[in-house]
Design an enzyme around this catalytic site. Structure first.
Site, PDB file in Angstrom:
ATOM      1  N   SER A   1     -47.928  -4.182 -47.575  1.00  0.00           N
ATOM      2  CA  SER A   1     -49.333  -4.109 -47.155  1.00  0.00           C
ATOM      3  C   SER A   1     -49.473  -4.274 -45.640  1.00  0.00           C
ATOM      4  CB  SER A   1     -50.149  -5.195 -47.849  1.00  0.00           C
ATOM      5  OG  SER A   1     -49.949  -5.167 -49.236  1.00  0.00           O
TER       6      SER A   1
HETATM    7  N1  SAH Z   1     -46.527  -7.970 -51.565  1.00  0.00           N
HETATM    8  C1  SAH Z   1     -45.651  -6.858 -51.257  1.00  0.00           C
HETATM    9  C2  SAH Z   1     -46.374  -5.531 -51.401  1.00  0.00           C
HETATM   10  C3  SAH Z   1     -45.994  -4.910 -52.652  1.00  0.00           C
HETATM   11  S1  SAH Z   1     -46.763  -3.389 -53.137  1.00  0.00           S
HETATM   12  C4  SAH Z   1     -45.056  -6.985 -49.865  1.00  0.00           C
HETATM   13  O1  SAH Z   1     -45.451  -7.905 -49.131  1.00  0.00           O
HETATM   14  O2  SAH Z   1     -44.180  -6.198 -49.526  1.00  0.00           O
HETATM   15  C5  SAH Z   1     -47.083  -3.809 -54.820  1.00  0.00           C
HETATM   16  C6  SAH Z   1     -45.878  -4.118 -55.659  1.00  0.00           C
HETATM   17  O3  SAH Z   1     -46.352  -4.442 -56.961  1.00  0.00           O
HETATM   18  C7  SAH Z   1     -44.884  -2.976 -55.836  1.00  0.00           C
HETATM   19  O4  SAH Z   1     -43.633  -3.365 -55.385  1.00  0.00           O
HETATM   20  C8  SAH Z   1     -44.904  -2.717 -57.351  1.00  0.00           C
HETATM   21  O5  SAH Z   1     -43.645  -2.358 -57.882  1.00  0.00           O
HETATM   22  C9  SAH Z   1     -45.344  -4.076 -57.870  1.00  0.00           C
HETATM   23  N2  SAH Z   1     -45.897  -4.096 -59.219  1.00  0.00           N
HETATM   24  C10 SAH Z   1     -46.695  -3.194 -59.848  1.00  0.00           C
HETATM   25  N3  SAH Z   1     -46.965  -3.590 -61.103  1.00  0.00           N
HETATM   26  C11 SAH Z   1     -46.338  -4.797 -61.284  1.00  0.00           C
HETATM   27  C12 SAH Z   1     -46.240  -5.717 -62.362  1.00  0.00           C
HETATM   28  N4  SAH Z   1     -46.836  -5.515 -63.542  1.00  0.00           N
HETATM   29  N5  SAH Z   1     -45.508  -6.837 -62.176  1.00  0.00           N
HETATM   30  C13 SAH Z   1     -44.883  -7.088 -61.011  1.00  0.00           C
HETATM   31  N6  SAH Z   1     -44.923  -6.249 -59.956  1.00  0.00           N
HETATM   32  C14 SAH Z   1     -45.650  -5.111 -60.085  1.00  0.00           C
END
Ligand code: SAH
Length: 223
Positions: free
Chosen positions: A62
């Site tokens: 993000s």
């Molecule tokens: N917080 C992260 C941003 C991640 S983007 C950072 O700082 O880099 C959102 C993430 O949520 C993705 O990696 C995606 O794979 C994950 N995601 C989506 N559905 C999910 C679920 N049910 N459980 C865990 N992770 C999930």
């Protein structure tokens, strides 16, 4: 001075403080976490730009401001136990780890769970625990949590996550059916069975895929 240290300082001042985040613990954390270590090498020059960046597997880290804004909305004081759903690169978990006592971060994509783990270990965040699993079900073993940060967009607020909040605890989660933008909600567990919901504005997140999120399609089947 390391050019990244200079860029980090400027990012914290111009993108975070200037836009209204006043909590000193968040500003300190944003000034400490080496974002260049949480993006692929090809993007390290852009690590402090005012935008999300690709981290592989079709996912993104993000924008720095949105991380700070969401964490600000959790109203942390320090010492808490926090869960993050969607660890991705591990960046938001690292910011949380600078502020609170323990962080439990869940990621559904195997290679990203490994990526987050290795980034967090290399950067010395021993108080973050990463689990490769469907985060819509939370992490029962370590519940309840003082705060929950959901970093992917859900069709509705997952019941399992509401039930893993302490009374008085807060969850910040993007919710909505439009793939381009969603409403950022703050859900506060005011009593055992009573939740208060506030709309904090529009955001754009990748989908939360899982049993209490969006259904998995073949193209995003779990790996
Ligand atoms: N917080 C992260 C941003 C991640 S983007 C950072 O700082 O880099 C959102 C993430 O949520 C993705 O990696 C995606 O794979 C994950 N995601 C989506 N559905 C999910 C679920 N049910 N459980 C865990 N992770 C999930």
């Amino acid at each position: 001075m390391d050019p990244f240290d200079k860029q980090r300082k400027e990012m914290t001042a111009n993108q975070i403080r200037a836009r209204g985040v006043k909590d000193e613990s968040i500003l300190l954390a944003m000034g400490n976490v080496r974002r260049e270590s949480f993006v692929p090498d090809a993007y390290s020059e852009l690590a402090y730009s005012d935008r999300p960046l690709p981290i592989g597997e079709g996912q993104t880290i993000s924008q720095p401001y949105i991380v700070a804004f969401m964490i600000d909305a959790l109203g942390l004081k320090g010492g808490e136990k926090v869960m993050e759903i969607g660890a991705g690169s591990g960046y938001a978990a690292a910011i949380l780890a600078e502020i609170v006592h323990e962080v439990y971060a869940i990621e559904r994509i195997g290679p990203l769970a490994e990526y987050a783990t290795s980034n967090l270990v290399r950067e010395g965040y021993g108080n973050v625990h990463v689990l490769h699993s469907d985060g819509t079900l939370g992490w029962d073993e370590h519940a309840p949590f003082d705060a929950i940060l959901v970093s992917a967009a859900a069709p509705e607020v997952p019941e399992s996550l509401k039930n893993q909040l302490v009374v008085g605890g807060r969850m910040v989660i993007p919710v909505g059916t439009n793939p381009d933008f969603q409403q950022l909600l703050r859900v506060t567990r005011v009593k055992e069975k009573q939740f208060e919901v506030e709309n904090l504005g529009d955001v754009g997140f990748v989908p939360l895929i899982g049993q209490q999120g969006w259904e998995e399609t073949q193209s995003d089947a779990i790996v």
